[in-house]
Design a protein around this motif. Structure first.
Motif, PDB file in Angstrom:
ATOM      1  N   GLY A  44       0.833  -1.204   0.000  1.00  0.00           N
ATOM      2  CA  GLY A  44       0.000   0.000   0.000  1.00  0.00           C
ATOM      3  C   GLY A  44       0.860   1.242   0.000  1.00  0.00           C
ATOM      4  O   GLY A  44       1.958   1.248   0.558  1.00  0.00           O
ATOM      5  N   ASP A  45       0.318   2.319  -0.582  1.00  0.00           N
ATOM      6  CA  ASP A  45       1.050   3.587  -0.507  1.00  0.00           C
ATOM      7  C   ASP A  45       0.939   4.174   0.902  1.00  0.00           C
ATOM      8  O   ASP A  45       1.553   5.195   1.207  1.00  0.00           O
ATOM      9  N   SER A  46       0.220   3.474   1.791  1.00  0.00           N
ATOM     10  CA  SER A  46       0.262   3.792   3.222  1.00  0.00           C
ATOM     11  C   SER A  46       1.695   3.700   3.733  1.00  0.00           C
ATOM     12  O   SER A  46       1.977   4.182   4.834  1.00  0.00           O
ATOM     13  N   ASP A  84      -0.119  -0.648  -4.891  1.00  0.00           N
ATOM     14  CA  ASP A  84      -0.762   0.638  -5.141  1.00  0.00           C
ATOM     15  C   ASP A  84      -0.002   1.451  -6.182  1.00  0.00           C
ATOM     16  O   ASP A  84       1.230   1.518  -6.148  1.00  0.00           O
ATOM     17  N   LYS A 113      -3.341  -1.387  -7.886  1.00  0.00           N
ATOM     18  CA  LYS A 113      -4.531  -0.783  -7.297  1.00  0.00           C
ATOM     19  C   LYS A 113      -4.496   0.716  -7.538  1.00  0.00           C
ATOM     20  O   LYS A 113      -3.443   1.341  -7.398  1.00  0.00           O
ATOM     21  N   GLU A 115      -6.937   4.468  -6.962  1.00  0.00           N
ATOM     22  CA  GLU A 115      -8.067   5.095  -6.291  1.00  0.00           C
ATOM     23  C   GLU A 115      -8.935   5.848  -7.295  1.00  0.00           C
ATOM     24  O   GLU A 115      -8.419   6.451  -8.236  1.00  0.00           O
ATOM     25  N   HIS A 137     -10.389   1.127  -5.831  1.00  0.00           N
ATOM     26  CA  HIS A 137     -10.405   1.573  -4.420  1.00  0.00           C
ATOM     27  C   HIS A 137     -11.323   2.791  -4.350  1.00  0.00           C
ATOM     28  O   HIS A 137     -10.978   3.844  -4.897  1.00  0.00           O
TER      29      HIS A 137
HETATM   30 NA    NA Z   1      -3.365   2.919  -0.554  1.00  0.00          NA
END
Ligand code: NA
Ligand code: KIV
Length: 264
Positions: A44-46, A84, A113, A115, A137
């Motif tokens: 994830g880009d988290s 992501d 993924k 958004e 997303h």
């Molecule tokens: Na993300």
């Protein structure tokens, strides 16, 4: 063991077996999650917040995403790898999205993924027609934090809920093979999950989704501080990180996570 594919995840949905996904950014945790039975690892880009210490996902680049994807791919054998696309690396045009998906796929991602809702449908169509599977997303989309005015629940009133449902249908119709639903009311997530053929993956959504995802460091309660409503501390009462991750997999599979207190 062979690596799971999107066909395997589709079969899991068809047979009613829940999909357990976690974020992962490095090889050691990838090995741990693989051993604990996690079905899919999301780079994830988290990682902009969790690994890099930023206060949003906005500074993350394609190069960062590729670096962490390669580490997770090297550390795992069975989980499906989803990466992501970073902020600004795909919103400009379908061609830009493909150009920036290539290094992620080369690093070991099996799908990317991105958004966004209906406005991203042509991009989803472009990528999937050219061999790049896409996970959508929608709902709370953290790359739009400044547009949204903060990290808050989406689709609350009737008009907003209708927009989220329309986004889900547009992304699925464009050829996405998975869809993350983040921070939306449980009845809306349930309705989307019942409407779509592709598996939905919930985070602050509903136990009716085909699968669930959490940020690994959040569910392990690594950092002090207030967490989002949808986070459960799976480390509590567990003797090891591996046992905590296995408890998460078990709770997703048996439908006990998310409970009503994790939903909106
Ligand atoms: Na993300
Ligand atoms: O970047 C991320 O960790 C995510 C999930 C929480 C869905 O996009």
């Amino acid at each position: 063991t062979r690596r799971l594919t999107l066909a395997d995840l589709a079969k899991m949905k068809a047979s009613g077996e829940k999909i357990a996904m976690l974020t992962c950014y490095d090889a050691s945790f990838a090995r741990c999650c693989d051993a604990a039975g996690v079905d899919s690892l999301l780079i994830g880009d988290s990682l902009g917040m969790v690994v890099q210490g930023h206060d949003s996902t906005l500074p993350v680049t394609t190069e960062h995403m590729a670096y962490h994807t390669a580490a997770v791919a090297r550390g795992s054998q069975r989980p499906l790898i989803v990466t992501d696309m970073s902020f600004g690396s795909y919103q400009e045009s379908p061609a830009q999205a493909l150009r920036n998906a290539v290094p992620l796929m080369a690093a070991g991602a099996q799908m990317v993924k991105l958004e966004g809702g209906r406005e991203m449908a042509p991009t989803v169509q472009f990528l999937t027609a050219r061999g790049v599977p896409v996970c959508g997303h929608i709902g709370l989309t953290p790359q739009s934090v400044h547009q949204l005015g903060g990290y808050r629940v989406q689709g609350r009133d009737e008009a907003a809920a209708a927009r989220v449902l329309d986004d889900a249908q547009a992304i699925a119709a464009a050829g996405a093979s998975l869809l993350v639903l983040e921070a939306i009311p449980a009845p809306l997530a349930e309705r989307i999950s019942a409407t779509l053929t592709i598996p939905t993956i919930g985070i602050g959504a509903s136990p009716a989704c085909a699968g669930q995802v959490l940020v690994l460091q959040d569910m392990l309660d690594v950092a002090p501080g207030k967490k989002a409503r949808f986070v459960r501390n799976f480390m509590a009462g567990q003797p090891s990180i591996g046992a905590a991750v296995a408890a998460y997999v078990q709770a997703v599979k048996d439908g006990s996570f998310p409970a009503p207190e994790h939903c909106y």
